[in-house]
Design a protein around this motif. Structure first.
Motif, PDB file in Angstrom:
ATOM      1  N   ILE A  86       0.831  -1.201   0.000  1.00 31.67           N
ATOM      2  CA  ILE A  86       0.000   0.000   0.000  1.00 31.67           C
ATOM      3  C   ILE A  86       0.870   1.257   0.000  1.00 31.67           C
ATOM      4  O   ILE A  86       0.529   2.271  -0.620  1.00 31.67           O
ATOM      5  N   LEU A  87       2.003   1.189   0.670  1.00 33.55           N
ATOM      6  CA  LEU A  87       2.908   2.336   0.723  1.00 33.55           C
ATOM      7  C   LEU A  87       3.661   2.548  -0.586  1.00 33.55           C
ATOM      8  O   LEU A  87       4.247   3.612  -0.807  1.00 33.55           O
ATOM      9  N   ASP A  88       3.634   1.531  -1.468  1.00 33.30           N
ATOM     10  CA  ASP A  88       4.220   1.665  -2.799  1.00 33.30           C
ATOM     11  C   ASP A  88       3.134   2.234  -3.711  1.00 33.30           C
ATOM     12  O   ASP A  88       2.189   1.534  -4.096  1.00 33.30           O
ATOM     13  N   ASN A  89       3.235   3.513  -4.062  1.00 33.22           N
ATOM     14  CA  ASN A  89       2.164   4.194  -4.783  1.00 33.22           C
ATOM     15  C   ASN A  89       1.811   3.518  -6.097  1.00 33.22           C
ATOM     16  O   ASN A  89       0.637   3.423  -6.476  1.00 33.22           O
ATOM     17  N   GLU A  90       2.817   3.038  -6.806  1.00 30.90           N
ATOM     18  CA  GLU A  90       2.564   2.415  -8.104  1.00 30.90           C
ATOM     19  C   GLU A  90       1.762   1.123  -7.945  1.00 30.90           C
ATOM     20  O   GLU A  90       0.808   0.869  -8.681  1.00 30.90           O
ATOM     21  N   LYS A  91       2.166   0.309  -6.961  1.00 27.45           N
ATOM     22  CA  LYS A  91       1.475  -0.972  -6.774  1.00 27.45           C
ATOM     23  C   LYS A  91       0.073  -0.761  -6.210  1.00 27.45           C
ATOM     24  O   LYS A  91      -0.882  -1.451  -6.592  1.00 27.45           O
ATOM     25  N   HIS A 117     -11.815   1.915  10.635  1.00 26.88           N
ATOM     26  CA  HIS A 117     -12.446   1.793   9.322  1.00 26.88           C
ATOM     27  C   HIS A 117     -11.769   0.644   8.572  1.00 26.88           C
ATOM     28  O   HIS A 117     -10.555   0.669   8.362  1.00 26.88           O
ATOM     29  N   ASP A 118     -12.560  -0.350   8.195  1.00 32.96           N
ATOM     30  CA  ASP A 118     -12.007  -1.519   7.515  1.00 32.96           C
ATOM     31  C   ASP A 118     -12.096  -1.322   6.004  1.00 32.96           C
ATOM     32  O   ASP A 118     -12.972  -1.865   5.319  1.00 32.96           O
ATOM     33  N   GLY A 119     -11.160  -0.518   5.491  1.00 26.91           N
ATOM     34  CA  GLY A 119     -11.204  -0.126   4.086  1.00 26.91           C
ATOM     35  C   GLY A 119     -11.083  -1.277   3.118  1.00 26.91           C
ATOM     36  O   GLY A 119     -11.676  -1.252   2.029  1.00 26.91           O
ATOM     37  N   LEU A 120     -10.298  -2.325   3.474  1.00 26.14           N
ATOM     38  CA  LEU A 120     -10.122  -3.437   2.532  1.00 26.14           C
ATOM     39  C   LEU A 120     -11.442  -4.184   2.314  1.00 26.14           C
ATOM     40  O   LEU A 120     -11.683  -4.709   1.224  1.00 26.14           O
ATOM     41  N   VAL A 121     -12.295  -4.240   3.339  1.00 25.29           N
ATOM     42  CA  VAL A 121     -13.603  -4.868   3.173  1.00 25.29           C
ATOM     43  C   VAL A 121     -14.372  -4.166   2.066  1.00 25.29           C
ATOM     44  O   VAL A 121     -14.950  -4.802   1.169  1.00 25.29           O
ATOM     45  N   PHE A 122     -14.355  -2.838   2.090  1.00 27.89           N
ATOM     46  CA  PHE A 122     -15.091  -2.082   1.068  1.00 27.89           C
ATOM     47  C   PHE A 122     -14.391  -2.172  -0.287  1.00 27.89           C
ATOM     48  O   PHE A 122     -15.053  -2.138  -1.334  1.00 27.89           O
ATOM     49  N   ASP A 123     -13.057  -2.292  -0.282  1.00 26.34           N
ATOM     50  CA  ASP A 123     -12.339  -2.539  -1.546  1.00 26.34           C
ATOM     51  C   ASP A 123     -12.874  -3.791  -2.239  1.00 26.34           C
ATOM     52  O   ASP A 123     -13.257  -3.767  -3.414  1.00 26.34           O
ATOM     53  N   PHE A 141      -6.516  -0.479  -0.446  1.00 28.53           N
ATOM     54  CA  PHE A 141      -5.847  -0.022  -1.661  1.00 28.53           C
ATOM     55  C   PHE A 141      -6.636   1.095  -2.342  1.00 28.53           C
ATOM     56  O   PHE A 141      -6.083   2.132  -2.704  1.00 28.53           O
ATOM     57  N   LEU A 142      -7.946   0.893  -2.498  1.00 30.19           N
ATOM     58  CA  LEU A 142      -8.772   1.892  -3.171  1.00 30.19           C
ATOM     59  C   LEU A 142      -9.318   2.915  -2.174  1.00 30.19           C
ATOM     60  O   LEU A 142      -9.215   4.118  -2.383  1.00 30.19           O
ATOM     61  N   HIS A 143      -9.900   2.419  -1.093  1.00 27.04           N
ATOM     62  CA  HIS A 143     -10.430   3.302  -0.066  1.00 27.04           C
ATOM     63  C   HIS A 143      -9.314   3.680   0.920  1.00 27.04           C
ATOM     64  O   HIS A 143      -8.264   3.056   0.947  1.00 27.04           O
ATOM     65  N   ALA A 144      -9.584   4.675   1.728  1.00 23.97           N
ATOM     66  CA  ALA A 144      -8.553   5.164   2.648  1.00 23.97           C
ATOM     67  C   ALA A 144      -8.325   4.173   3.783  1.00 23.97           C
ATOM     68  O   ALA A 144      -9.243   3.485   4.220  1.00 23.97           O
ATOM     69  N   SER A 145      -7.078   4.085   4.233  1.00 22.43           N
ATOM     70  CA  SER A 145      -6.737   3.308   5.425  1.00 22.43           C
ATOM     71  C   SER A 145      -6.711   4.276   6.601  1.00 22.43           C
ATOM     72  O   SER A 145      -5.857   5.160   6.661  1.00 22.43           O
TER      73      SER A 145
END
Length: 639
Positions: A399-404, A534-540, A526-530
């Motif tokens: 996630i910290l790798d902007n390209e990936k 807030h469990d952003g990966l669930v919404f991803d 990855f798509l939503h904010a961490s």
């Protein structure tokens, strides 16, 4: 005679594990004992055994198999009732009847086609055998045999047998086990009223068990008859599959009982190579660990894919031994389910949960979600099992790798928009609205812009722009003007949004389970904010599944009148309350949908929806472990 027929049919042992050979080795004593128990009123049904058998279409059919001695009894009852019931049955019924079969049904379809019945209603009843209402069935049997000698004893025996079958199926008051030789006869009797009512409409019905087609001379007539058919089935507590029921012509072609009918031809369908492989697959016994059989991932079917939904406030959750027991009133048990067969429990407001049930859930690491009236999780009883720290370090690094991170985000947005378009195309097939076609073209143009996107926020913006096109199209495909819908709103201000929220809540919990299974951290997105709490990966990972399992289902529920105006109440602050019947309809529609199998994006086979969610999460895990975002494969609907 019943023993000889049972022996000739072959088959495996029931839950008592007594095989045909073992029963035969002491035949006289076994038959004498069975006869004695029936005459003395001491007969009790032996345990059933559940087996999953591959279907001709992808997937498995669950057979609930009685013991050999019970099959002998069921066959003898069928032998006694067949001469009485056969003259009652209509000439349009062909399944499991003496001197009738598939070939005769095909000939009947061809005959009516030649006489100008060129428009066809291709019908598919939802879980027919599981939904036969016992009270209605007994009434039909009583009408047929009520004045005959011995009718009272036979009826009493049938009531007891049907009750045992309902207990085995977990469907109180309904259901016929498909492993019983008596079930086909009773199934035909139950649908006999449909045969009479439909043919009285001036059309032609050809039925093979619960699979039937109705042949008409015009589209207008077909629409009226389909509506009438839906009403008759509803009176029998049955309904038609939305996806499996349609009006077609012989020019378009349709499938029926293993034949393809197109123009003037009827062609026996050949099995695809993978179907031949499936047909040779061994039967798979359902045990406390689930269905013991390998799926496409090379793993056992997941018993945790089963969800126990507690919706009715009149019910309570207790325990019996090491099983969860759903009860009503003063300890009346509706169903008991071993804990190993439940992956998650969802508790609606007003449901009493005993301390024993919560203790069993904690001991067995069975998540228990406590919901509010809108179907959202208000509280969670969950296990404390540890997650994979190494995987989560890699997840954070990616996630910290902007390209990936951008690569994963764009794949998610691409899947979301594609699946929105496919769902709208499916819903618009009947209406063919021009404004919908224009909206689909605009969404396609957005997809072409996606490769040039260079930030996650821009990807989210493109998804939002497609949503602005998508939601009005959804609203235009709703048949009932009462349920007006223009855009998505949270909290819900209308019945459509209330339904979407409820469905999204179930989907969210399914996705959360898939993330937990593979060991990912639900908050690292990855798509939503961490961010905190807030469990952003669930919404991803929900994004690819929203169109088919929330938006598409919402339109189906209202258009099929599974949800009606009286099921919603707008509160003083415009909060939308969904009635118990409404919430039951939503849960039932969702579970019926996710029970189906869908094709994997890599084209290597099909999985049930919940297993597909796990598969998607596993591809993300592979991408993270290998530091290669291109290995992530979000779910893509087949156009």
């Amino acid at each position: 005679m019943a023993w000889e027929q049972t022996s000739a049919n072959g088959g495996s042992a029931g839950g008592d594990r007594v095989s045909l050979g073992e029963f035969r080795s002491n035949l006289f004593a076994n038959l004498t004992q069975l006869r004695s128990e029936i005459l003395q009123g001491t007969y009790r049904t032996s345990p059933f055994r559940k087996v999953a058998v591959p279907k001709r279409k992808p997937g498995y059919r669950v057979l609930t198999i009685p013991s050999v001695r019970d099959r002998v009894l069921h066959k003898s009852i069928a032998n006694a009732l067949t001469p009485i019931l056969e003259p009652i049955f209509e000439d349009c019924s062909f399944g499991y009847r003496p001197g009738r079969g598939v070939v005769h049904a095909v000939e009947r379809v061809e005959r009516w086609r030649k006489q100008g019945y060129s428009v066809v209603i291709e019908a598919d009843i939802v879980s027919y055998f599981d939904n036969v209402d016992h009270e209605l069935l007994i009434e039909k049997i009583q009408t047929a045999i009520g004045i005959m000698d011995g009718a009272a004893s036979v009826l009493a025996l049938l009531i007891a047998l049907l009750g045992d079958q309902a207990n085995a199926l977990g469907t109180p008051g309904r259901g016929l086990v498909q492993g019983s030789p008596l079930s086909p006869l009773l199934a035909n009797l139950y649908l006999d009223a449909l045969d009479e009512e439909i043919e009285a409409q001036g059309v032609k019905l050809v039925r093979y068990a619960d699979d039937f087609v109705i042949l008409c001379k015009s589209q207008g007539k077909a629409k009226k008859v389909l509506q009438h058919c839906t009403t008759i089935l509803a009176e029998h507590n049955l309904r038609l599959h939305e996806d499996g029921t349609r009006i077609v012509s012989f020019d378009q072609g349709f499938d029926f009982i293993g034949y393809l009918f197109v123009k003037s031809l009827s062609i026996k369908e050949k099995r695809e190579p993978n179907e031949k492989t499936r047909s040779k697959a061994p039967k798979s016994e359902i045990t406390d660990e689930g269905i013991i059989e390998l799926d496409e991932l090379g793993t056992r079917f997941d018993p945790g894919a089963r969800v126990l939904h507690l919706v009715d406030p009149a019910h309570q959750l207790e325990i019996r031994n090491r099983s969860f027991s759903v009860q009503r009133g003063e300890g009346i048990e509706l169903i008991t389910i071993p804990h190993k067969r439940i992956g998650r429990i969802e508790v609606s407001p007003g449901i009493a949960v005993s301390s024993g049930a919560t203790t069993l859930a904690m001991d067995t690491q069975t998540p228990m979600h406590f919901l509010d009236w809108q179907g959202q999780t208000r509280g969670l009883l969950a296990s404390t099992r540890s997650r994979s720290a190494g995987l989560q370090f890699d997840q954070a690094a990616m996630i910290l790798d902007n390209e990936k991170r951008l690569g994963i985000a764009k794949l998610l947005v691409d899947a979301r928009i594609r699946n929105q378009r496919t769902q709208i195309q499916r819903l618009n097939r009947r209406k063919s609205l021009d404004k919908v076609e224009h909206g689909l073209l605009a969404m396609k143009r957005n997809l072409r812009k996606l490769p040039q996107i260079n930030t996650v926020s821009a990807a989210l913006g493109l998804e939002g722009a497609s949503g602005q096109l998508f939601w009005p199209m959804v609203g235009s495909l709703l048949d009932n003007h009462f349920f007006q819908f223009k855009t998505r709103s949270r909290p819900a201000r209308d019945p459509c949004n209330a339904t979407l929220n409820y469905l999204a809540g179930i989907l969210e919990r399914d996705i959360r389970g898939s993330i937990q299974k593979v060991g990912l951290h639900p908050g690292f997105a990855f798509l939503h904010a961490s961010r905190d709490r807030h469990d952003g990966l669930v919404f991803d990972l929900m994004e690819p599944f929203r169109a088919p399992l929330t938006e598409g289902l919402m339109v189906y529920l209202f258009n099929a009148k599974r949800l009606r105006e009286e099921m919603f109440e707008i509160g003083s602050e415009r909060d939308i309350a969904i009635s118990t019947d409404g919430r039951k309809a939503i849960v039932e529609a969702y579970e019926n949908a996710v029970a189906k199998r869908v094709r994997k994006p890599d084209g290597t086979g099909k999985l049930s929806w919940r297993n597909m969610m796990v598969w998607q999460a596993r591809t993300l895990t592979n991408a993270i472990r290998n530091h290669d975002e291109t290995q992530f494969q979000p779910f893509i609907m087949q156009a």
